[in-house]
Design an enzyme around this catalytic site. Structure first.
Site, PDB file in Angstrom:
ATOM      1  N   ARG A  46      43.733  45.185  -1.756  1.00 13.27           N
ATOM      2  CA  ARG A  46      43.296  45.231  -3.053  1.00 13.27           C
ATOM      3  C   ARG A  46      44.220  45.847  -3.954  1.00 13.27           C
ATOM      4  O   ARG A  46      44.097  45.660  -5.273  1.00 13.27           O
ATOM      5  CB  ARG A  46      41.810  45.814  -3.382  1.00 13.27           C
ATOM      6  CG  ARG A  46      40.771  45.178  -2.320  1.00 13.27           C
ATOM      7  CD  ARG A  46      39.664  46.066  -2.105  1.00 13.27           C
ATOM      8  NE  ARG A  46      39.858  47.454  -1.713  1.00 13.27           N
ATOM      9  CZ  ARG A  46      39.124  48.474  -1.557  1.00 13.27           C
ATOM     10  NH1 ARG A  46      37.944  48.175  -1.853  1.00 13.27           N
ATOM     11  NH2 ARG A  46      39.671  49.574  -0.970  1.00 13.27           N
ATOM     12  N   ASP A 179      45.627  46.763  21.723  1.00 18.69           N
ATOM     13  CA  ASP A 179      45.389  48.102  22.321  1.00 18.69           C
ATOM     14  C   ASP A 179      46.857  48.630  22.786  1.00 18.69           C
ATOM     15  O   ASP A 179      47.533  48.151  23.515  1.00 18.69           O
ATOM     16  CB  ASP A 179      44.551  48.174  23.643  1.00 18.69           C
ATOM     17  CG  ASP A 179      44.383  49.521  23.997  1.00 18.69           C
ATOM     18  OD1 ASP A 179      45.378  50.451  24.303  1.00 18.69           O
ATOM     19  OD2 ASP A 179      43.084  49.820  24.514  1.00 18.69           O
ATOM     20  N   HIS A 180      47.360  49.496  21.763  1.00 17.14           N
ATOM     21  CA  HIS A 180      48.764  49.582  21.698  1.00 17.14           C
ATOM     22  C   HIS A 180      49.137  50.311  23.001  1.00 17.14           C
ATOM     23  O   HIS A 180      50.347  50.172  23.581  1.00 17.14           O
ATOM     24  CB  HIS A 180      49.486  50.486  20.575  1.00 17.14           C
ATOM     25  CG  HIS A 180      48.901  52.000  20.690  1.00 17.14           C
ATOM     26  ND1 HIS A 180      47.784  52.438  19.876  1.00 17.14           N
ATOM     27  CD2 HIS A 180      49.754  53.068  20.668  1.00 17.14           C
ATOM     28  CE1 HIS A 180      47.868  53.632  20.216  1.00 17.14           C
ATOM     29  NE2 HIS A 180      48.992  54.135  20.690  1.00 17.14           N
ATOM     30  N   HIS A 242      42.018  52.713  25.229  1.00 10.90           N
ATOM     31  CA  HIS A 242      43.275  53.167  25.909  1.00 10.90           C
ATOM     32  C   HIS A 242      43.222  53.733  27.494  1.00 10.90           C
ATOM     33  O   HIS A 242      43.955  53.123  28.341  1.00 10.90           O
ATOM     34  CB  HIS A 242      43.895  54.353  25.185  1.00 10.90           C
ATOM     35  CG  HIS A 242      44.332  54.014  23.684  1.00 10.90           C
ATOM     36  ND1 HIS A 242      44.382  52.647  23.073  1.00 10.90           N
ATOM     37  CD2 HIS A 242      44.030  54.871  22.558  1.00 10.90           C
ATOM     38  CE1 HIS A 242      44.482  52.823  21.866  1.00 10.90           C
ATOM     39  NE2 HIS A 242      44.340  53.889  21.482  1.00 10.90           N
ATOM     40  N   LYS A 342      42.079  66.602  21.851  1.00 13.15           N
ATOM     41  CA  LYS A 342      43.058  66.787  20.897  1.00 13.15           C
ATOM     42  C   LYS A 342      42.978  68.214  20.747  1.00 13.15           C
ATOM     43  O   LYS A 342      42.086  68.778  21.372  1.00 13.15           O
ATOM     44  CB  LYS A 342      42.339  66.437  19.236  1.00 13.15           C
ATOM     45  CG  LYS A 342      42.145  64.894  19.198  1.00 13.15           C
ATOM     46  CD  LYS A 342      42.984  64.443  18.315  1.00 13.15           C
ATOM     47  CE  LYS A 342      42.662  63.010  18.036  1.00 13.15           C
ATOM     48  NZ  LYS A 342      44.119  61.940  18.042  1.00 13.15           N
TER      49      LYS A 342
HETATM   50  P1  NDP Z   1      43.873  52.823   5.909  1.00 12.19           P
HETATM   51  O1  NDP Z   1      42.664  53.209   5.149  1.00 12.19           O
HETATM   52  O2  NDP Z   1      45.391  53.736   5.280  1.00 12.19           O
HETATM   53  O3  NDP Z   1      44.295  51.408   5.086  1.00 12.19           O
HETATM   54  C1  NDP Z   1      43.249  50.616   5.100  1.00 12.19           C
HETATM   55  C2  NDP Z   1      43.725  49.314   4.098  1.00 12.19           C
HETATM   56  O4  NDP Z   1      42.893  48.297   4.143  1.00 12.19           O
HETATM   57  C3  NDP Z   1      44.247  49.586   2.826  1.00 12.19           C
HETATM   58  O5  NDP Z   1      45.328  48.714   2.687  1.00 12.19           O
HETATM   59  C4  NDP Z   1      43.304  49.107   1.821  1.00 12.19           C
HETATM   60  O6  NDP Z   1      44.037  48.902   0.569  1.00 12.19           O
HETATM   61  C5  NDP Z   1      42.734  47.972   2.532  1.00 12.19           C
HETATM   62  N1  NDP Z   1      41.394  47.458   2.310  1.00 12.19           N
HETATM   63  C6  NDP Z   1      41.098  46.237   1.948  1.00 12.19           C
HETATM   64  N2  NDP Z   1      39.785  46.129   1.504  1.00 12.19           N
HETATM   65  C7  NDP Z   1      39.359  47.496   1.782  1.00 12.19           C
HETATM   66  C8  NDP Z   1      37.961  47.918   1.437  1.00 12.19           C
HETATM   67  N3  NDP Z   1      36.907  47.039   1.170  1.00 12.19           N
HETATM   68  N4  NDP Z   1      37.563  49.363   1.774  1.00 12.19           N
HETATM   69  C9  NDP Z   1      38.993  50.129   2.027  1.00 12.19           C
HETATM   70  N5  NDP Z   1      40.018  49.642   2.376  1.00 12.19           N
HETATM   71  C10 NDP Z   1      40.191  48.207   2.195  1.00 12.19           C
HETATM   72  O7  NDP Z   1      43.848  52.517   7.315  1.00 12.19           O
HETATM   73  P2  NDP Z   1      44.855  52.455   8.431  1.00 12.19           P
HETATM   74  O8  NDP Z   1      46.208  51.689   7.978  1.00 12.19           O
HETATM   75  O9  NDP Z   1      45.016  53.977   8.893  1.00 12.19           O
HETATM   76  O10 NDP Z   1      44.054  51.646   9.154  1.00 12.19           O
HETATM   77  C11 NDP Z   1      43.705  50.444   9.488  1.00 12.19           C
HETATM   78  C12 NDP Z   1      43.123  49.816  10.742  1.00 12.19           C
HETATM   79  O11 NDP Z   1      43.843  50.193  11.732  1.00 12.19           O
HETATM   80  C13 NDP Z   1      41.807  50.814  10.939  1.00 12.19           C
HETATM   81  O12 NDP Z   1      40.565  49.809  11.335  1.00 12.19           O
HETATM   82  C14 NDP Z   1      42.129  51.701  11.877  1.00 12.19           C
HETATM   83  O13 NDP Z   1      40.986  51.992  12.703  1.00 12.19           O
HETATM   84  C15 NDP Z   1      43.047  50.801  12.581  1.00 12.19           C
HETATM   85  N6  NDP Z   1      44.106  51.705  13.220  1.00 12.19           N
HETATM   86  C16 NDP Z   1      44.835  52.698  12.532  1.00 12.19           C
HETATM   87  C17 NDP Z   1      45.689  53.409  13.194  1.00 12.19           C
HETATM   88  C18 NDP Z   1      46.935  54.258  12.592  1.00 12.19           C
HETATM   89  O14 NDP Z   1      47.481  54.981  13.120  1.00 12.19           O
HETATM   90  N7  NDP Z   1      46.654  54.471  11.276  1.00 12.19           N
HETATM   91  C19 NDP Z   1      46.084  53.544  14.862  1.00 12.19           C
HETATM   92  C20 NDP Z   1      45.405  52.614  15.464  1.00 12.19           C
HETATM   93  C21 NDP Z   1      44.260  51.792  14.812  1.00 12.19           C
HETATM   94  P3  NDP Z   1      43.391  48.577  -0.531  1.00 12.19           P
HETATM   95  O15 NDP Z   1      42.516  49.743  -1.089  1.00 12.19           O
HETATM   96  O16 NDP Z   1      44.467  48.470  -1.354  1.00 12.19           O
HETATM   97  O17 NDP Z   1      42.575  47.412  -0.491  1.00 12.19           O
HETATM   98  C1  BG6 Z   2      44.971  56.116  18.352  1.00  8.45           C
HETATM   99  C2  BG6 Z   2      43.952  57.058  18.164  1.00  8.45           C
HETATM  100  O1  BG6 Z   2      44.464  54.824  18.931  1.00  8.45           O
HETATM  101  O2  BG6 Z   2      46.028  56.506  19.563  1.00  8.45           O
HETATM  102  C3  BG6 Z   2      44.589  58.389  17.671  1.00  8.45           C
HETATM  103  O3  BG6 Z   2      43.131  56.567  17.262  1.00  8.45           O
HETATM  104  C4  BG6 Z   2      45.459  58.636  18.866  1.00  8.45           C
HETATM  105  O4  BG6 Z   2      43.691  59.284  17.519  1.00  8.45           O
HETATM  106  C5  BG6 Z   2      46.392  57.553  19.115  1.00  8.45           C
HETATM  107  O5  BG6 Z   2      46.194  59.974  18.266  1.00  8.45           O
HETATM  108  C6  BG6 Z   2      47.446  58.083  20.436  1.00  8.45           C
HETATM  109  O6  BG6 Z   2      48.544  57.028  20.439  1.00  8.45           O
HETATM  110  P1  BG6 Z   2      49.660  57.746  21.172  1.00  8.45           P
HETATM  111  O7  BG6 Z   2      50.480  56.263  21.291  1.00  8.45           O
HETATM  112  O8  BG6 Z   2      50.225  58.585  20.349  1.00  8.45           O
HETATM  113  O9  BG6 Z   2      49.301  58.449  22.466  1.00  8.45           O
END
Ligand code: NDP
Ligand code: BG6
Length: 494
Positions: A46, A179-180, A242, A342
């Site tokens: 957005r 699932d990374h 994981h 953690k």
């Molecule tokens: P963020 O909150 O940093 O980013 C979310 C993104 O979604 C933003 O780009 C936001 O941008 C967009 N967005 C679009 N629509 C919406 C809305 N309605 N409400 C809120 N945000 C919206 O999250 P992450 O990048 O950390 O995570 C993204 C997904 O990946 C999550 O589901 C998380 O669980 C998963 N994940 C993340 C990891 C990580 O290391 N960060 C690891 C593993 C999984 P905008 O507001 O511009 O629309």
């Molecule tokens: C993510 C979890 O999926 O895996 C985090 O949301 C966690 O909480 C992470 O820290 C661990 O990944 P890695 O690759 O660092 O072991």
């Protein structure tokens, strides 16, 4: 093999995962020549960015995180584009049509499109519906695949509902649940270790293995993800996905061949064999914990309840330890002790296979156990521990080790988990992605634990920087075992 020509559409492109993991992974793949020149990335969110400002942001990120520079960086960034839309409004998706047409034409990508859902999970069902409303999911013109980030559901019901919702618009062969951990080289190495050596497989069963330990320890706290983590906890964040996937790699039967179907058949089969836990089992075999403030290396560390975004009366677990069993011919009676947390003393993910002792102690009552330690991260490697004679008089046995360090094999083109998985999805290889039946089996196993926790689960405190609550030691000690306290993988030789 290179990826197919394709356009990668990242939903959530202004978010943390995109800039910290996805763009660096794509950049590295490009740099080492694993992406064809004919690819483009269309970031969607957005936030009011445009191609230029998105490129600039990713350019700065790559310099900062990857030390990127020079012509490769500039050329990579030319492949990046951005379209702002309201992600939850189907009408707004019309803006994607001319952008995608233009990119498919410009890069000759033949309509091949990989959608990556990196948004809040509440949108995982919405985005496929909106894409479908504009005909963006059909495979008449190029393949369409969708990568769905974790968490895949919040519990068994929401996971099933999400599956039904996504399946309305994408077929199973188009869905890649990421699932990374499955993208980690050392997790895959578990399969190679087991199935390409005649040495281990004959011993890999209840006749020779006493118990298995799986540890996923982190030294960091929840950092700035308190808001997300509090709704998740260790069980949903690490265990349900994981660590159960790692357990499946340790316990699965050998697939007849390595391809997506036969691999995932075996993974699902073993996860379905997890012994369902009754309330009584859970009471005796589960410990949940939450870290409290402490001092680590002279620094004050916050407790979980003081972390940003965490309610001060939160009962979310930041630690869990559980004893699981697998009801099948190979594993009947062999406990799998799994723990994650953690703010533990160190970051380590490892599997320890504890072999049974000799039937009769000839040399010493205290001969060391035979163990195989598979270190998934860091300091990736394998260490085999066994007893040899302590030099000098007598016949006392002493633990020695035979060690292999993964770094000794490392080649410059070793892929990180996200690189490997993105590449596989672009090549249409779903082997390392979770299939719907496996995800359901994991939730089915976890659901009674979640219910138990909600109704009567007790959370024990542990000081940040320690190995979790002392109750976790008792959990394993009552069966005559002790948790390994992992330090360096390799031991000094005698
Ligand atoms: P963020 O909150 O940093 O980013 C979310 C993104 O979604 C933003 O780009 C936001 O941008 C967009 N967005 C679009 N629509 C919406 C809305 N309605 N409400 C809120 N945000 C919206 O999250 P992450 O990048 O950390 O995570 C993204 C997904 O990946 C999550 O589901 C998380 O669980 C998963 N994940 C993340 C990891 C990580 O290391 N960060 C690891 C593993 C999984 P905008 O507001 O511009 O629309
Ligand atoms: C993510 C979890 O999926 O895996 C985090 O949301 C966690 O909480 C992470 O820290 C661990 O990944 P890695 O690759 O660092 O072991």
């Amino acid at each position: 093999m290179k990826a197919d020509n394709n356009c990668i559409v990242i939903f959530g492109a202004s978010g943390d995962l995109t800039y910290r993991k996805l763009i660096p992974a794509l950049y590295h793949l490009y740099k080492i020549g694993r992406l064809s020149e004919n690819f483009s990335v269309l970031g969607v969110a957005r936030s009011a960015l445009d191609d230029e400002s998105f490129r600039q942001k990713m350019h700065d990120t790559l310099i900062k995180l990857e030390n990127a520079s020079g012509e490769i960086l500039e050329k990579f960034c030319e492949h990046l584009y951005y379209q702002a839309i309201n992600t939850s409004d189907a009408v707004d998706y019309a803006k994607l049509l001319p952008r995608l047409d233009e990119l498919h034409d410009k890069y000759g990508t033949g309509g091949n499109t990989l959608y990556y859902l990196s948004t809040p999970p509440s949108l995982y069902g919405v985005i496929p519906e909106c894409l479908s409303a504009h005909g963006l999911t059909t495979e008449e013109f190029g393949w369409k695949r969708i990568i769905v980030e974790k968490p895949f559901g919040y519990d068994i019901e929401t996971a099933k509902a999400l599956d039904i919702q996504i399946h309305k618009y994408f077929e199973e062969h188009q869905i890649y649940r990421i699932d990374h951990y499955l993208g980690k080289e050392t997790v895959q190495n578990l399969l190679v270790l087991r199935f390409s050596n005649g040495l281990f497989e004959p011993l890999w069963n209840r006749n020779f293995i006493d118990y298995v330990e799986i540890t996923g320890a982190e030294s960091i706290g929840v950092e700035d993800r308190g808001g997300y983590y509090d709704g998740s906890g260790a069980m949903r964040d690490m265990f349900q996905n994981h660590l159960l996937q790692v357990l499946a790699m340790v316990a699965m039967e050998p697939p007849a061949i390595i391809n997506a179907d036969s691999m995932r058949d075996e993974v699902a089969k073993v996860l379905h064999c997890l012994h369902p836990l009754s309330n009584e089992d859970i009471k005796n075999n589960l410990v949940l914990g939450q870290y409290t403030a402490s001092e680590i290396d002279g620094e004050q560390v916050k407790g979980y309840l003081q972390e940003k975004g965490v309610p001060e009366d939160s009962t979310t677990e930041t630690y869990m330890a559980v004893r699981c069993q697998i009801d099948n011919w190979r594993w009947a009676g062999v406990p799998f002790y799994v723990r994650t947390g953690k703010r533990l003393p160190t970051r380590v993910t490892e599997v320890v296979i504890h072999f049974k002792t000799t039937p009769h102690p000839v040399f010493s009552q205290n001969a060391p156990d035979n163990k195989l330690i598979i270190r998934i991260q860091p300091d990736e490697g394998i260490s085999m521990r066994f007893g040899l004679k302590k030099p000098g008089a007598g016949f006392e046995a002493k633990e020695v080790s035979m060690d292999f360090r993964y770094a000794d094999l490392a080649s410059p083109s070793l892929l990180t988990a996200y690189e490997r998985l993105l590449l596989d999805a672009m090549k249409g290889d779903a082997t390392l992605f979770a299939r719907t039946d496996a995800v359901h089996a994991c939730w089915k196993f976890v659901q009674p634990i979640l219910d138990y926790k909600a109704e009567r689960g007790r959370i024990y405190e542990y000081e940040a920087g320690t190995w979790g609550p002392s109750e976790a030691d008792k959990l394993i000690a009552k069966h005559g075992k002790v948790w390994r306290k992992p330090s360096g993988l390799m031991k000094k030789k005698v």
